[in-house]
Design an enzyme around this catalytic site. Structure first.
Site, PDB file in Angstrom:
ATOM      1  N   GLY A  66      51.793   0.761 -17.396  1.00 32.19           N
ATOM      2  CA  GLY A  66      51.869   1.577 -18.539  1.00 32.19           C
ATOM      3  C   GLY A  66      51.027   2.596 -18.679  1.00 32.19           C
ATOM      4  N   HIS A  67      49.874   2.818 -17.761  1.00 32.08           N
ATOM      5  CA  HIS A  67      48.928   3.825 -18.021  1.00 32.08           C
ATOM      6  C   HIS A  67      48.710   4.743 -16.936  1.00 32.08           C
ATOM      7  CE1 HIS A  67      44.948   5.341 -19.430  1.00 32.08           C
ATOM      8  NE2 HIS A  67      45.359   5.125 -20.514  1.00 32.08           N
ATOM      9  N   PHE A  68      49.268   5.520 -16.472  1.00 31.88           N
ATOM     10  CA  PHE A  68      50.507   6.129 -16.972  1.00 31.88           C
ATOM     11  C   PHE A  68      51.603   5.829 -15.605  1.00 31.88           C
ATOM     12  CE2 PHE A  68      47.220   8.296 -19.175  1.00 31.88           C
ATOM     13  CZ  PHE A  68      47.455   7.908 -20.477  1.00 31.88           C
TER      14      PHE A  68
END
Length: 163
Positions: A66-68
């Site tokens: 999720g990052h990124f």
């Protein structure tokens, strides 16, 4: 496994030198576990003075989902945590068996700076140096480097307490 003492490096009269604190020893010294154990080993330890933590950053890290997703970057807060875990291992190993099983809590994080992104394939080498210690409160300067270039730095004050 116990840490090993170096016979090849000069040893200060009042300090012990440890070549490597491996992952098993780290897990004995601090309570962090996957997915929040963010260092792989600690090397070049001079008890009471300094140490170097090592974090191998891989695309398999759960935070990269999720990052990124299209541009993976290690979150700065996790770099700060990696530096703090290195400092905690250094402090607890310095204090010896009486400190094993205790927890190191942040009191302050000062002058945190981020110099460049950390990405999969990087190896963080986290240099921590004791600024001062009084009873159960320690102040440590930390600089995280990749290929010798500073990527982050901060000064930590922490307290060692019973769980």
């Amino acid at each position: 496994m116990d840490a090993t003492t170096s016979q090849d490096q000069p040893q200060p009269a009042d300090a012990r030198v440890i070549d490597v604190i491996d992952i098993a020893r780290i897990m004995h010294l601090i309570p962090h576990r996957y997915p929040f154990l963010l260092i792989d080993k600690v090397v070049d330890v001079v008890l009471g003075e300094r140490a170097v933590g090592v974090k191998n950053v891989t695309i398999n890290e759960n935070f990269f989902q999720g990052h990124f997703p299209t541009h993976p970057v290690m979150p700065g807060v996790l770099i700060i945590e990696s530096m703090a875990q290195t400092a905690a291992v250094f402090v607890v190993e310095t204090l010896g068996p009486a400190a094993h099983g205790k927890v190191v809590y942040f009191m302050s994080i000062d002058s945190a700076k981020f110099r460049r992104p950390v990405v999969p394939g990087d190896q963080l080498r986290i240099h921590v140096v004791k600024e001062h210690a009084r009873r159960n409160v320690w102040k440590v300067n930390a600089v995280a480097r990749v290929d010798g270039v500073a990527v982050a730095e901060a000064t930590y004050t922490a307290m060692i307490v019973d769980r």
